[in-house]
Design a protein around this motif. Structure first.
Motif, PDB file in Angstrom:
ATOM      1  N   GLY A   1      -5.160  -0.651  -1.056  1.00  0.00           N
ATOM      2  CA  GLY A   1      -5.605   0.597  -1.134  1.00  0.00           C
ATOM      3  C   GLY A   1      -4.599   1.530  -1.341  1.00  0.00           C
ATOM      4  O   GLY A   1      -4.812   2.780  -0.916  1.00  0.00           O
ATOM      5  N   SER A   2      -3.800   1.451  -2.317  1.00  0.00           N
ATOM      6  CA  SER A   2      -2.773   2.597  -2.832  1.00  0.00           C
ATOM      7  C   SER A   2      -3.506   3.738  -3.330  1.00  0.00           C
ATOM      8  O   SER A   2      -4.281   3.393  -4.087  1.00  0.00           O
ATOM      9  CB  SER A   2      -1.668   1.963  -3.762  1.00  0.00           C
ATOM     10  N   THR A   3      -2.886   4.893  -2.916  1.00  0.00           N
ATOM     11  CA  THR A   3      -3.500   6.193  -3.616  1.00  0.00           C
ATOM     12  C   THR A   3      -2.429   6.827  -4.439  1.00  0.00           C
ATOM     13  O   THR A   3      -2.410   7.820  -5.081  1.00  0.00           O
ATOM     14  CB  THR A   3      -3.885   7.171  -2.563  1.00  0.00           C
ATOM     15  N   ASP A   4      -1.180   6.114  -4.611  1.00  0.00           N
ATOM     16  CA  ASP A   4      -0.208   6.690  -5.333  1.00  0.00           C
ATOM     17  C   ASP A   4       0.013   5.812  -6.592  1.00  0.00           C
ATOM     18  O   ASP A   4      -0.761   5.072  -7.128  1.00  0.00           O
ATOM     19  CB  ASP A   4       1.236   6.680  -4.438  1.00  0.00           C
ATOM     20  N   LYS A  46       0.741  -1.267   0.168  1.00  0.00           N
ATOM     21  CA  LYS A  46       0.035   0.021  -0.084  1.00  0.00           C
ATOM     22  C   LYS A  46       0.848   1.077   0.113  1.00  0.00           C
ATOM     23  O   LYS A  46       1.837   1.347   0.851  1.00  0.00           O
ATOM     24  CB  LYS A  46      -0.913  -0.013   1.238  1.00  0.00           C
ATOM     25  N   ASP A  47       0.794   2.121  -0.804  1.00  0.00           N
ATOM     26  CA  ASP A  47       1.590   3.282  -1.184  1.00  0.00           C
ATOM     27  C   ASP A  47       3.026   3.057  -0.954  1.00  0.00           C
ATOM     28  O   ASP A  47       3.570   3.840  -0.253  1.00  0.00           O
ATOM     29  CB  ASP A  47       1.075   4.363  -0.320  1.00  0.00           C
TER      30      ASP A  47
END
Length: 340
Positions: free
Chosen positions: A37-40, A11-12
């Motif tokens: 749930g990565s946002t990068d 994750k991220d």
């Protein structure tokens, strides 16, 4: 040569992932990346290495995510990796040689050395530790013994000389402590190993709020007849730290006496030193910080028997106006820290 699936949960991790996957190119026959749930750009980086990327809704349970990743593997062996790990060229060579050797051997689990722990203030107090890292995906069951035969169920484990460099970009203590709290809130009983890890994580990286949230769990540990002496001592250290924060002399006395039933820990001595320092009783504080540094051993946080009590001794001597003695302890603290 056997084939290897590299399985990871991430994750991220855009700051780490390329370095990790590059170090495994030529070793891995497939990359299984489970993203929680990565946002990068983590997933894009994984895909650029040809990885099979799967989304997994985070449940707070690392085992669930690991099991999901393993379920997607298709090679002979599974290598369980984290994004903040890497192999240098020497250990890449060792790993490639291992792939050749495994074709001739019936090995279920290969252990490798996990290194560089102390450099990044991780929850571990040692710099090099053997860990199971490579697992046979499908295991053959065979009968053994000429009479009273039984199926061999103990895994065949071998220790390799491969060293994995751990190089985290950030401290994950907050995430890990939240996972402990979630497990406890769901009514899960923490094993002796996890009890130790929870106490260790708190003592090494916990905030004041983390300690307060942990209080009821460790109070219950003291009442639990199934907890070992080691676990009781761990709980006492955590509760003593909370007592110092709250200026709760009664609890501090209770916990320190329980710890003193066996050889007193450096952590407890350190907390007593902190308490007396807060009371401006510097002479008494010096006694306990000295015991933490020179007379006792740590059970959770190695630094509580190394540089921290020496720096605390320097703090006490400065408060007493003895700058020369304070400087001596500061120099010694710096030397001890370098040794680690």
């Amino acid at each position: 040569m056997v084939t290897i699936s590299v399985c990871m949960i991430v994750k991220d991790e855009e700051a780490n992932l390329s370095r990790c996957l590059n170090s495994l190119k030529g070793i891995a026959d497939e990359f299984i990346i489970v993203d929680t749930g990565s946002t990068d750009k983590t997933k894009e980086i994984a895909e650029s290495f040809g990885a099979k990327v799967y989304d997994f809704e985070w449940t707070g349970d690392f085992s669930e995510a690991r099991n999901f990743a393993f379920s997607k593997a298709s090679c002979d062996y599974i290598y369980s990796a984290d994004a903040d790990e890497e192999l240098d060229e020497e250990n890449r060579g060792r790993f490639l040689k291992l792939k050749e050797d495994l074709l001739k051997l019936d090995i279920d689990i290969v252990q490798m050395y996990y290194c560089n722990q102390l450099a990044f203030r991780t929850v571990y107090n040692y710099d090099r530790e053997l860990r199971p890292k490579l697992f046979k995906r499908l295991r053959r069951f065979v009968w053994e013994d000429p009479i009273h035969e039984q199926v061999a169920i103990d895994p065949v484990i071998c220790n390799s000389e491969i060293e994995i460099i751990h190089r985290p970009a950030e401290n994950h203590a907050g995430r890990d402590l939240e996972s402990f709290r979630k497990a406890i809130s769901e009514g899960r009983y923490l094993s002796k190993r996890l009890h130790n890890m929870y106490a260790r994580e708190l003592m090494m990286a916990g905030t004041k709020e983390d300690f307060i949230k942990a209080r009821s769990f460790f109070e219950d540990s003291l009442k639990d007849n199934n907890r070992s002496i080691d676990e009781i001592k761990e709980a006492c250290c955590v509760l003593a730290h909370i007592a110092v924060i709250a200026d709760d002399t009664k609890t501090l006395l209770k916990c320190s006496l329980k710890d003193a039933n066996t050889e007193m820990s450096s952590e407890m001595c350190y907390e007593l030193g902190e308490y007396y320092y807060g009371q401006k009783d510097y002479d008494e504080a010096i006694i306990w910080f000295f015991n933490a540094a020179y007379e006792c051993e740590s059970i959770l946080d190695l630094r509580k028997s190394k540089e921290l009590p020496r720096l605390a001794l320097a703090k006490c001597y400065r408060a007493l106006g003895n700058d020369e003695q304070a400087a001596d302890y500061e120099r010694e603290a710096a030397e001890v820290e370098k040794e680690e």
